[in-house]
Scaffold this active site. Structure first.
Site, PDB file in Angstrom:
ATOM      1  CG  HIS B 124      -1.666   1.296   1.406  1.00 28.40           C
ATOM      2  ND1 HIS B 124      -2.685   1.704   0.573  1.00 28.40           N
ATOM      3  CD2 HIS B 124      -1.524   2.293   2.325  1.00 28.40           C
ATOM      4  CE1 HIS B 124      -3.152   2.876   0.969  1.00 28.40           C
ATOM      5  NE2 HIS B 124      -2.455   3.259   2.024  1.00 28.40           N
ATOM      6  CD  GLU B 188      -6.720   4.618   3.502  1.00 31.33           C
ATOM      7  OE1 GLU B 188      -6.569   4.678   4.731  1.00 31.33           O
ATOM      8  OE2 GLU B 188      -5.906   5.106   2.680  1.00 31.33           O
ATOM      9  NE  ARG B 226      -7.488   7.329  -1.179  1.00 29.54           N
ATOM     10  CZ  ARG B 226      -6.885   6.760  -0.154  1.00 29.54           C
ATOM     11  NH1 ARG B 226      -6.053   7.456   0.618  1.00 29.54           N
ATOM     12  NH2 ARG B 226      -7.128   5.496   0.144  1.00 29.54           N
ATOM     13  CD  GLN B 229      -4.745  10.910   1.747  1.00 31.93           C
ATOM     14  OE1 GLN B 229      -5.728  10.329   1.296  1.00 31.93           O
ATOM     15  NE2 GLN B 229      -3.748  10.273   2.331  1.00 31.93           N
ATOM     16  CB  THR B 246     -12.936   6.205  10.907  1.00 26.71           C
ATOM     17  OG1 THR B 246     -12.136   7.310  10.465  1.00 26.71           O
ATOM     18  CG2 THR B 246     -12.106   4.935  10.888  1.00 26.71           C
ATOM     19  CD  GLU B 347      -3.262   0.609  -2.383  1.00 27.73           C
ATOM     20  OE1 GLU B 347      -2.283  -0.138  -2.341  1.00 27.73           O
ATOM     21  OE2 GLU B 347      -4.113   0.680  -1.467  1.00 27.73           O
TER      22      GLU B 347
END
Lengths: 401, 401
Positions: B124, B188, B226, B229, B246, B347
């Site tokens: 990762h 994630e 993202r 981020q 979360t 990813e």
């Protein structure tokens, strides 16, 4: 507005301040008090005596219950306290609820929910960029568009006076990392604010909502291990270099107490995005003071902070993150343009290369075992008695390893 | 070891698991329960019936009280539950304390104190480095020497099923930053562990202390924006790109339940510093599974994680930071070497450039409004019945703005 309580000349704890804290004496349970001059007023006793409306918030070991009650409770409580302390007719009833601060123990004033630390001084961020990333642009492109911040360890926030044990960790060495006690223990002088009224999930708090949610201000020393920080902080930010201790002052200065200290903040260029614009002038004319072993080494001016508290609050919630009672948001190191206005040793000594000479004949690149650091602050507005903050003090203990 | 409770073939909730959670039914107050098959065992009722020693920990809306009691309480409680559920002679007494999980509401299982998120999958971290810092070495020099981690927002940790509202924030634009709902909402898939027994200030917890302090494991979906981020994360790490939500699974799998799933972790080169060495093989043969709208898109293998849970715990405390009951430490995204083992969409789609094709004929670069993400996991050891985790599920709601 004058109080019948004797307040020494130059005290920052006049009746225009009335900061809240948690104290205990003679082995009794901790309860909520208010500082006035060199005395503490016991709010639980005051409520017992029928002089304050509600007792349950004050016979408590933390301010969280009172803070959660919201401004519709804070404001009449403050008004009532001012009446009790200025109207001579209450003197006989109130006086038994006063004790010398010197005779009580001060405790952690509130339970911290989440702890956020910002990076809102342009001078500090520029200095750190020059020191940690030499040869590149010191301010990263995002810095002037948003108040850069990160979450710290809420569990490590401790009250003034708590010993600070020199932390161990990894730092860069010639043949790979080495482990041991930090050789670059530092301070960061900051002002923080604590949330009283929670907000709802998914409902950003605008800059204009600051007074609805924020209870008051504390001083913060965000102790830092610079060698651990330099090695660990990329790409996800500081972790162990900060999480060993963050000290706060024992008294929470109410938002309203600072009303007369508001000044226009520095001009912001580029203009911030709409959610970060703020109609009220939220610069605060507060001067911090850092001393090591009794020697003043810096007087950082909070009035020069680029990003203001309402902007920090609006930014924290703009993604829908919600506030809880006890959330602590700290300004980041307060540094001014002059050398003797820098809020950390890494800046004052330029990463240790220009040690400070103390009047006792010793020098300091970073903190040594046994050093005592005291941060104090005063809000000075031309038309009011100065507003003081409780000092945040810590002594460095040697690493046990 | 077999139970008299009917456990369907393939269920991960056999009597060798017995994960703890908090549930309520028929408008009653939440209490502590344990999952077995498709049923939940009411521990408060069990204690009321005199079948468990102590009621006060179980008639509670969170596991924190029980978790704080420590292993000397957890172990006999678990032993007793196994006896009650395997010894036929208890069946008549215990059966009234069982309810179908389908008939109860599951709640947040514990109150989170501090939340730490690591970055412990080499695959990762390498993928993210390639995507976010193209042209430079993907793994930074510190990564192979310490488990990189940072503090997240404890207040935003929510139980499975909580809606996830698409967050707004700043992202990079052609003419400076623009504000709006994220266009790169991601997941994630992680495994986290929760602390039961606190540790003392200044007393690092060695890797061998893991079982003394850690209560159990949960699944974590560390939702990420993202684009927010990429713009905000330097130099202090992710903030608003993570703090909006979360999600964790409703059941906490006890540390002991995973004993048979231990496998040797990947070899660590360079050898870690002494405080990070671990005698026990703390790789865990757990396979996660991510599905979007019912379509499986990845099966990340936890066994390949470079840094193990005891190493993460030892690192977190090596500077003297102390543990509190409810501290949640998450692994970071679990990604394997194969494309269909990657634990995040950034990813899986290489930052959106290679969209996933779902069996329903749609494609996904990142999450769309209305998407439901489900993460599940199973520990498979050759000699035991599979150990399941409660699924962590969330549906994306549109931004209100």
């Amino acid at each position: 507005m004058s109080t019948w309580v004797p307040v020494p000349e130059g005290s920052g704890f006049g009746v225009n301040n009335l900061p809240y804290g948690v104290f205990s004496q003679r082995g009794e349970l901790p309860r909520v008090g208010v500082a006035i001059g060199e005395l503490v007023l016991d709010l639980a006793e005051l409520a017992n005596a029928g002089l304050l409306a509600d007792r349950r918030w004050f016979a408590s070991g933390s301010l969280n219950g009172f803070m959660a009650a919201g401004r519709t409770v804070w404001q009449p409580t403050r008004d009532r306290l001012i009446t009790l302390l200025t109207d001579m007719s209450y003197r006989d009833e109130v006086e038994p609820c006063l004790s010398p601060v010197a005779d009580v123990d001060l405790h952690m004033p509130f339970e911290v929910s989440d702890y956020v630390d910002f990076y809102s001084s342009r001078e500090h961020a520029t200095n750190l960029g020059r020191i940690l990333r030499p040869g590149s642009e010191p301010l990263l492109p995002n810095w002037s568009h948003l108040p850069v911040g990160y979450h710290g360890r809420a569990g490590s926030v401790v009250p003034s006076g708590t010993p600070v044990v020199r932390p161990s960790g990894q730092r860069r060495g010639d043949q790979g990392p080495v482990f041991g006690p930090t050789t670059k223990l530092d301070v960061e002088a900051e002002l923080g604010f604590v949330v009283g009224t929670p907000s709802a999930q998914g409902q950003p708090v605008p800059t204009s909502g600051f007074r609805d949610h924020v209870f008051g201000f504390v001083l913060v020393n965000d102790w830092s291990a610079r060698d651990i920080q330099a090695w660990e902080y990329q790409p996800l930010g500081p972790f162990l270099s900060k999480s060993f201790a963050t000290s706060i002052s024992p008294w929470v200065v109410p938002v309203e107490a600072l009303d007369a200290a508001h000044v226009p903040p520095p001009e912001q260029d580029p203009e911030p995005l709409p959610y970060l614009r703020c109609a009220e002038p939220w610069g605060l004319d507060v001067t911090l003071e850092i001393s090591i072993n009794g020697h003043v080494v810096s007087r950082p001016p909070f009035a020069g902070m680029y990003w203001t508290p309402p902007q920090q609050l609006a930014h924290t919630t703009v993604n829908g993150a919600w506030l809880r009672t006890g959330d602590l948001l700290a300004s980041g190191t307060v540094s001014g343009a002059e050398r003797d206005e820098r809020g950390s040793l890494i800046e004052l000594t330029w990463n240790g290369n220009e040690p400070l000479e103390l009047p006792d004949g010793t020098t300091r690149a970073f903190l040594e075992d046994g050093d005592t650091v005291r941060i104090s602050a005063t809000a000075t507005a031309s038309d009011i008695t100065p507003i003081g903050f409780g000092d945040v003090v810590g002594t460095v203990y040697p690493s046990p390893s």
